[in-house]
Write an enzyme that holds these catalytic residues in place. Structure first.
Site, PDB file in Angstrom:
ATOM      1  N   TYR A  98     -39.690  24.010  11.121  1.00  0.00           N
ATOM      2  CA  TYR A  98     -38.292  23.860  11.516  1.00  0.00           C
ATOM      3  C   TYR A  98     -38.250  23.549  13.006  1.00  0.00           C
ATOM      4  O   TYR A  98     -38.744  24.332  13.833  1.00  0.00           O
ATOM      5  CB  TYR A  98     -37.474  25.138  11.233  1.00  0.00           C
ATOM      6  CG  TYR A  98     -36.083  25.017  11.804  1.00  0.00           C
ATOM      7  CD1 TYR A  98     -35.213  24.037  11.332  1.00  0.00           C
ATOM      8  CD2 TYR A  98     -35.649  25.828  12.857  1.00  0.00           C
ATOM      9  CE1 TYR A  98     -33.952  23.873  11.886  1.00  0.00           C
ATOM     10  CE2 TYR A  98     -34.379  25.668  13.412  1.00  0.00           C
ATOM     11  CZ  TYR A  98     -33.546  24.690  12.925  1.00  0.00           C
ATOM     12  OH  TYR A  98     -32.304  24.515  13.473  1.00  0.00           O
TER      13      TYR A  98
ATOM     14  N   ASN B  47     -48.662  18.004  18.866  1.00  0.00           N
ATOM     15  CA  ASN B  47     -48.930  18.344  17.479  1.00  0.00           C
ATOM     16  C   ASN B  47     -48.303  19.696  17.160  1.00  0.00           C
ATOM     17  O   ASN B  47     -48.649  20.709  17.774  1.00  0.00           O
ATOM     18  CB  ASN B  47     -50.435  18.404  17.224  1.00  0.00           C
ATOM     19  CG  ASN B  47     -50.713  18.557  15.738  1.00  0.00           C
ATOM     20  OD1 ASN B  47     -50.496  17.641  14.955  1.00  0.00           O
ATOM     21  ND2 ASN B  47     -51.136  19.745  15.348  1.00  0.00           N
TER      22      ASN B  47
ATOM     23  N   ARG C  73     -50.710  37.408  19.393  1.00  0.00           N
ATOM     24  CA  ARG C  73     -50.802  38.003  18.063  1.00  0.00           C
ATOM     25  C   ARG C  73     -51.696  39.221  18.175  1.00  0.00           C
ATOM     26  O   ARG C  73     -52.467  39.355  19.135  1.00  0.00           O
ATOM     27  CB  ARG C  73     -51.385  37.000  17.067  1.00  0.00           C
ATOM     28  CG  ARG C  73     -52.812  36.621  17.388  1.00  0.00           C
ATOM     29  CD  ARG C  73     -53.356  35.538  16.460  1.00  0.00           C
ATOM     30  NE  ARG C  73     -54.743  35.260  16.792  1.00  0.00           N
ATOM     31  CZ  ARG C  73     -55.293  34.056  16.740  1.00  0.00           C
ATOM     32  NH1 ARG C  73     -54.576  33.004  16.408  1.00  0.00           N
ATOM     33  NH2 ARG C  73     -56.566  33.904  17.023  1.00  0.00           N
TER      34      ARG C  73
ATOM     35  N   ALA D  97       0.822  -1.216   0.000  1.00  0.00           N
ATOM     36  CA  ALA D  97       0.000   0.000   0.000  1.00  0.00           C
ATOM     37  C   ALA D  97       0.854   1.262   0.000  1.00  0.00           C
ATOM     38  O   ALA D  97       0.456   2.284   0.542  1.00  0.00           O
ATOM     39  CB  ALA D  97      -0.921  -0.014   1.215  1.00  0.00           C
TER      40      ALA D  97
ATOM     41  N   ARG E 194      -1.772   7.164 -11.694  1.00  0.00           N
ATOM     42  CA  ARG E 194      -2.802   7.098 -12.731  1.00  0.00           C
ATOM     43  C   ARG E 194      -4.195   7.529 -12.237  1.00  0.00           C
ATOM     44  O   ARG E 194      -5.100   7.766 -13.025  1.00  0.00           O
ATOM     45  CB  ARG E 194      -2.857   5.670 -13.312  1.00  0.00           C
ATOM     46  CG  ARG E 194      -1.647   5.322 -14.148  1.00  0.00           C
ATOM     47  CD  ARG E 194      -1.507   3.818 -14.385  1.00  0.00           C
ATOM     48  NE  ARG E 194      -0.957   3.119 -13.231  1.00  0.00           N
ATOM     49  CZ  ARG E 194      -0.674   1.811 -13.196  1.00  0.00           C
ATOM     50  NH1 ARG E 194      -0.915   1.065 -14.257  1.00  0.00           N
ATOM     51  NH2 ARG E 194      -0.174   1.259 -12.110  1.00  0.00           N
TER      52      ARG E 194
END
Ligand code: UD1
Ligand code: CA
Length: 462
Positions: A366, A377, A440, A10, A16
């Site tokens: 995400y 959930n 919100r 090795a 090549r």
């Protein structure tokens, strides 16, 4: 049984290959060629494996580790010179030495064992492994006498046109009586086209001493191909893929299109799992039973349980439980742990997060640096806002919580057990268990306002 040793060559640069990576480190089936060779030798009982290193010595050592001994060949003066470097370790020993090139990744333990058996049976001093090649270009040719015995090997570059027509090739794998090998190596010269000390020249030297030189021709040329350039590398890859896929199919895995399925050497797959085309499974991946994987799925270094489905998705360095459904088009990034019966739907990215039994993120989410409890959930568009520009922070969502669509959970933050987060909320503070959190702006409807706007616009134009 006499003692057995193995030498792996090795040290070559592999000019090549035209590569920065040393030749024997090029992967085939996801594993460096020289590692394949050593792994197969380990299955044959040998007392010591010595690897000759030179180009990329440190890298080869890093790859093979402490399972073999090393000798350094400082200048690459040929395969005979390479074996000579092992003299200090092996020269005085009685026994049989197997020599294998590090660039023949498909050579199998069975073939090496058959070669050793043949060597012992023939009571030979040298036995070489030969094969019939449809296209022998580049290989050393086996030149036999009229009585059929081997007289020598001629390298392609040194061969006459007549010799080049010979289709029996030297595979580069041999066994030698150890003492005979080192005696003969001393007589090898570099008087040839390449100016190198050729190991195969030992054969002619031993033959001239009227000692027995035997040859074992394997019917499996495909196992013996030497990889000198990228064209041969792709051929080795094709053959390795076929070998790996066949093994899995024989073990009870359905592979719909083996030509379009890429599984690296160490991957494990349970029976009755079905793999669809375009799937790439690699590294330390283990897949359980009765899974459906693919089409077009990449799984690397991951553990997947039983009865799990992963479609058109990428999973890296993660654990996935039983009866999980992932995809289409999901990305499970490193250090994620998904429990059983989880659902990860389309366009969901999970990173370094845990999700417990039965939780779902079915669409467009995400989930990063998060701990998600059981039966949670995460509605469409739920995002863990884990990064403040400098540090990553943890989001916790406890068992049974329900996160409404399009919510931002700004970490560090915890949503308590069974809590509800109203759709469209941006959560910056912890939500107690069982609470409903709405974060919100309140909606206001301005009755009749549209006609007022239109009136204004008409006046403006007029
Ligand atoms: C060699 C054989 C050839 C055989 C073919 C099989 C010789 C002279 N020729 O040719 O008969 O048909 O393998 O694949 O042996 N190496 C060293 N040090 C060196 C030179 C080479 O360690 O100084 C190693 C290389 O890293 C490689 C192996 O030996 O793993 C074979 O060398 P390579 O140059 O590939 O030989 P081939 O020309 O393929
Ligand atoms: Ca070679």
């Amino acid at each position: 049984m006499s003692k057995r040793y193995a030498v792996v060559l090795a040290a070559g640069k592999g000019t090549r290959m035209k590569s920065r990576l040393y030749k024997v480190l090029h992967p085939v089936g996801g594993k460096p060629m020289v590692q394949h060779v050593v792994d197969q030798i380990k299955e044959v009982q040998v007392d010591q494996i010595v690897t000759v290193i030179g180009h990329g010595a440190e890298k080869v050592k890093d790859q093979l580790g402490a399972e073999v001994n090393y000798v350094l060949q400082e200048e690459q003066l040929g395969t005979g010179h390479a074996v000579m470097q092992t003299e200090d370790l092996l020269g005085d020993l009685e026994g049989t030495t197997l020599v294998v090139c590090g660039d023949t990744p498909l050579i199998s333990a069975e073939t090496m064992e058959a070669l050793l058996k043949h060597h012992e049976k023939e009571n030979a001093k040298v036995t070489l492994l030969t094969a019939h090649a449809e296209d022998p270009f580049g290989y050393g040719r086996v030149i036999r006498k009229e009585d059929g015995t081997v007289s020598k090997i001629v390298e392609h570059k040194d061969a006459t046109i007549h010799e080049q027509a010979v289709q029996e090739i030297n595979t580069g794998t041999y066994c030698f009586d150890n003492k005979t090998l080192f005696e003969a190596l001393k007589q090898v010269t570099n008087d040839n086209v390449q100016g190198e000390y050729y190991l195969p020249d030992v054969i002619e030297i031993v033959k001239e001493q009227n000692e027995t030189v035997a040859a074992y021709q394997t019917p499996a040329f495909e196992e013996t191909i030497g990889v000198n350039d990228r064209v041969a590398l792709s051929e080795a890859e094709r053959l390795m893929k076929k070998r790996i896929n066949t093994k899995h199919m024989k073990n009870g895995v359905t592979i719909i299109d083996p030509q379009q399925t890429y599984i690296t050497s160490d991957v494990k797959i349970g029976p009755d799992t079905v793999i669809y085309p375009g799937t790439v499974l690699s590294g330390t991946t283990v897949i359980g039973e009765e899974c459906i994987i693919g089409p077009n799925t990449e799984i690397k270094d991951s553990q997947i349980g039983n009865e799990t489905t992963i479609k058109q998705s990428v999973v890296h360095d993660s654990e996935v439980g039983d009866k999980v459904s992932i995809g289409p088009f999901a990305h499970i990034r490193p250090q994620s742990q998904l429990g059983n019966e989880i659902k990860i739907g389309n366009f969901v990215e999970v990173k370094k997060s845990k999700m417990d039994h039965g939780s779902k993120a079915s669409h467009l989410s995400y989930i990063g640096d998060a701990e998600i409890g059981k039966e949670v959930n995460l509605g469409c568009g739920s995002i863990t806002v884990n990064y403040d520009g400098q540090n990553k922070h943890l989001t916790k969502v406890e068992d049974g919580a329900f996160i409404g669509c399009n919510s931002n959970l700004i970490a560090p933050v915890t949503v308590g057990e069974n809590a509800y987060v109203a759709a469209g909320s941006t959560i910056t503070e912890d939500v107690p268990g069982e609470a409903l959190s709405i974060a919100r702006a309140r909606q206001t409807n301005k009755e009749g306002y549209v006609s007022k706007i239109q009136e204004k616009q008409n006046n403006h134009r007029g």
